[in-house]
Design a protein around this motif. Structure first.
Motif, PDB file in Angstrom:
ATOM      1  N   VAL A  48       0.853  -1.191   0.000  1.00 19.85           N
ATOM      2  CA  VAL A  48       0.000   0.000   0.000  1.00 19.85           C
ATOM      3  C   VAL A  48       0.887   1.238   0.000  1.00 19.85           C
ATOM      4  N   GLU A  49       0.381   2.311  -0.590  1.00 22.07           N
ATOM      5  CA  GLU A  49       1.104   3.582  -0.568  1.00 22.07           C
ATOM      6  C   GLU A  49       0.821   4.309   0.737  1.00 22.07           C
ATOM      7  N   PHE A  50       1.809   5.065   1.167  1.00 25.07           N
ATOM      8  CA  PHE A  50       1.699   5.902   2.358  1.00 25.07           C
ATOM      9  C   PHE A  50       0.461   6.795   2.252  1.00 25.07           C
ATOM     10  N   ASN A  51      -0.267   6.941   3.340  1.00 25.74           N
ATOM     11  CA  ASN A  51      -1.414   7.837   3.482  1.00 25.74           C
ATOM     12  C   ASN A  51      -2.659   7.363   2.717  1.00 25.74           C
ATOM     13  N   GLN A  52      -2.680   6.100   2.279  1.00 25.94           N
ATOM     14  CA  GLN A  52      -3.833   5.554   1.575  1.00 25.94           C
ATOM     15  C   GLN A  52      -4.670   4.699   2.527  1.00 25.94           C
ATOM     16  N   THR A  53      -5.844   4.272   2.045  1.00 23.83           N
ATOM     17  CA  THR A  53      -6.696   3.358   2.801  1.00 23.83           C
ATOM     18  C   THR A  53      -6.347   1.927   2.418  1.00 23.83           C
ATOM     19  N   LEU A  54      -6.210   1.081   3.415  1.00 31.59           N
ATOM     20  CA  LEU A  54      -5.926  -0.333   3.193  1.00 31.59           C
ATOM     21  C   LEU A  54      -7.071  -1.151   3.757  1.00 31.59           C
ATOM     22  N   GLU A  55      -7.506  -2.152   3.004  1.00 33.17           N
ATOM     23  CA  GLU A  55      -8.528  -3.074   3.477  1.00 33.17           C
ATOM     24  C   GLU A  55      -7.961  -4.486   3.394  1.00 33.17           C
ATOM     25  N   ILE A  56      -7.926  -5.167   4.541  1.00 35.26           N
ATOM     26  CA  ILE A  56      -7.386  -6.528   4.612  1.00 35.26           C
ATOM     27  C   ILE A  56      -8.547  -7.487   4.867  1.00 35.26           C
ATOM     28  N   PRO A  57      -8.826  -8.404   3.925  1.00 32.54           N
ATOM     29  CA  PRO A  57      -9.887  -9.386   4.169  1.00 32.54           C
ATOM     30  C   PRO A  57      -9.506 -10.306   5.320  1.00 32.54           C
ATOM     31  N   CYS A  58     -10.515 -10.762   6.070  1.00 32.86           N
ATOM     32  CA  CYS A  58     -10.232 -11.647   7.193  1.00 32.86           C
ATOM     33  C   CYS A  58      -9.703 -12.980   6.698  1.00 32.86           C
ATOM     34  N   LEU A  59     -10.490 -13.718   5.959  1.00 33.30           N
ATOM     35  CA  LEU A  59     -10.048 -14.993   5.391  1.00 33.30           C
ATOM     36  C   LEU A  59     -10.322 -14.923   3.893  1.00 33.30           C
ATOM     37  N   GLU A  60      -9.285 -14.706   3.111  1.00 30.98           N
ATOM     38  CA  GLU A  60      -9.452 -14.437   1.687  1.00 30.98           C
ATOM     39  C   GLU A  60     -10.061 -15.585   0.905  1.00 30.98           C
ATOM     40  N   ASP A  61      -9.719 -16.812   1.229  1.00 23.95           N
ATOM     41  CA  ASP A  61     -10.148 -17.948   0.417  1.00 23.95           C
ATOM     42  C   ASP A  61     -11.333 -18.703   1.010  1.00 23.95           C
ATOM     43  N   THR A  62     -12.010 -18.122   1.991  1.00 21.92           N
ATOM     44  CA  THR A  62     -13.115 -18.822   2.629  1.00 21.92           C
ATOM     45  C   THR A  62     -14.401 -18.557   1.862  1.00 21.92           C
ATOM     46  N   LYS A 116     -10.077  -2.283   8.037  1.00 24.51           N
ATOM     47  CA  LYS A 116      -9.768  -1.087   7.249  1.00 24.51           C
ATOM     48  C   LYS A 116      -8.835  -0.209   8.064  1.00 24.51           C
ATOM     49  N   ILE A 117      -7.731   0.194   7.446  1.00 23.52           N
ATOM     50  CA  ILE A 117      -6.753   1.066   8.099  1.00 23.52           C
ATOM     51  C   ILE A 117      -6.646   2.341   7.271  1.00 23.52           C
ATOM     52  N   PHE A 118      -6.887   3.491   7.920  1.00 21.42           N
ATOM     53  CA  PHE A 118      -6.752   4.782   7.241  1.00 21.42           C
ATOM     54  C   PHE A 118      -6.349   5.854   8.239  1.00 21.42           C
ATOM     55  N   PRO A 119      -5.379   6.646   7.925  1.00 21.98           N
ATOM     56  CA  PRO A 119      -4.467   6.531   6.794  1.00 21.98           C
ATOM     57  C   PRO A 119      -3.312   5.588   7.152  1.00 21.98           C
ATOM     58  N   THR A 120      -2.704   4.990   6.141  1.00 21.11           N
ATOM     59  CA  THR A 120      -1.531   4.163   6.414  1.00 21.11           C
ATOM     60  C   THR A 120      -0.345   5.080   6.672  1.00 21.11           C
ATOM     61  N   LYS A 121       0.529   4.632   7.551  1.00 21.01           N
ATOM     62  CA  LYS A 121       1.715   5.409   7.930  1.00 21.01           C
ATOM     63  C   LYS A 121       2.960   4.578   7.683  1.00 21.01           C
ATOM     64  N   MET A 122       4.093   5.233   7.618  1.00 22.10           N
ATOM     65  CA  MET A 122       5.352   4.515   7.408  1.00 22.10           C
ATOM     66  C   MET A 122       5.641   3.573   8.581  1.00 22.10           C
ATOM     67  N   THR A 123       5.152   3.908   9.760  1.00 26.62           N
ATOM     68  CA  THR A 123       5.363   3.040  10.921  1.00 26.62           C
ATOM     69  C   THR A 123       4.585   1.724  10.805  1.00 26.62           C
ATOM     70  N   ASP A 124       3.636   1.634   9.861  1.00 23.82           N
ATOM     71  CA  ASP A 124       2.881   0.401   9.639  1.00 23.82           C
ATOM     72  C   ASP A 124       3.688  -0.628   8.852  1.00 23.82           C
ATOM     73  N   ASP A 125       4.759  -0.180   8.184  1.00 21.24           N
ATOM     74  CA  ASP A 125       5.549  -1.076   7.347  1.00 21.24           C
ATOM     75  C   ASP A 125       6.121  -2.233   8.170  1.00 21.24           C
ATOM     76  N   GLY A 126       5.910  -3.447   7.675  1.00 23.06           N
ATOM     77  CA  GLY A 126       6.431  -4.634   8.358  1.00 23.06           C
ATOM     78  C   GLY A 126       5.534  -5.179   9.449  1.00 23.06           C
ATOM     79  N   LEU A 147       2.234  -6.125   6.192  1.00 24.57           N
ATOM     80  CA  LEU A 147       2.001  -4.872   5.478  1.00 24.57           C
ATOM     81  C   LEU A 147       3.301  -4.275   4.980  1.00 24.57           C
ATOM     82  N   ARG A 148       3.322  -3.842   3.730  1.00 24.52           N
ATOM     83  CA  ARG A 148       4.459  -3.133   3.135  1.00 24.52           C
ATOM     84  C   ARG A 148       3.981  -1.775   2.681  1.00 24.52           C
ATOM     85  N   VAL A 149       4.514  -0.715   3.280  1.00 24.15           N
ATOM     86  CA  VAL A 149       4.098   0.647   2.975  1.00 24.15           C
ATOM     87  C   VAL A 149       5.177   1.314   2.127  1.00 24.15           C
TER      88      VAL A 149
END
Length: 152
Positions: A48-62, A116-126, A147-149
């Motif tokens: 994800v790019e810095f300062n964007q909204t990220l949405e992570i599905p709980c279980l992607e393949d369920t 949902k995470i908004f806004p993403t920050k550089m501290t979220d990386d890793g 997460l990779r920011v």
């Protein structure tokens, strides 16, 4: 004929056989191998790019089971420490963790229990975010997303 098992545990894994006598054909039998999995875990990486909204599905393949029918929780891991961000019980509103100063105002439970995470920050990386769905006390399915920011 059916065998009904309650409070299924890993120790119930094994081969089961049903046999019965029939007239005039003799004994009939059928075997089935039961494998009980204690825990399933999926691993993902999201970019994800810095300062964007990220949405992570709980279980992607369920697809077979509706996750909203079971208790679930979202956690974030840092330096081996896990912190609960939000938990959800069926038919109840989500409960957000109060201890996280880093995520208190930035996380929300979205549709299909996505985080949902908004806004993403550089501290979220890793950081590693994990969703735990409790189908049964001995059957928990997890997804872990690293997460990779990136800067713009």
């Amino acid at each position: 004929w059916a065998l009904h098992l309650k409070n299924v545990t890993v120790s119930l894994s094994g081969q089961y056989e049903c046999s019965f006598a029939t007239y005039p054909h003799g004994t009939k039998a059928a075997k089935i191998q039961l494998i009980v999995k204690a825990e399933e875990e999926q691993h993902y990486t999201k970019k994800v790019e810095f300062n964007q909204t990220l949405e992570i599905p709980c279980l992607e393949d369920t697809t077979s089971e509706n996750v909203s029918n079971y208790p679930l929780k979202w956690l974030v891991e840092e330096n081996g420490r896990k912190e609960e961000l939000v938990s959800k019980e069926p038919s109840r509103p989500a409960v957000y963790g109060n201890s996280s100063t880093l995520y208190r105002q930035r996380v929300h439970l979205g549709l299909n229990n996505a985080l949902k995470i908004f806004p993403t920050k550089m501290t979220d990386d890793g950081r590693v975010f994990s969703c735990h769905v409790v189908y049964h006390p001995e059957r928990v399915q997890k997804s872990r997303t690293t997460l990779r920011v990136f800067g713009k």
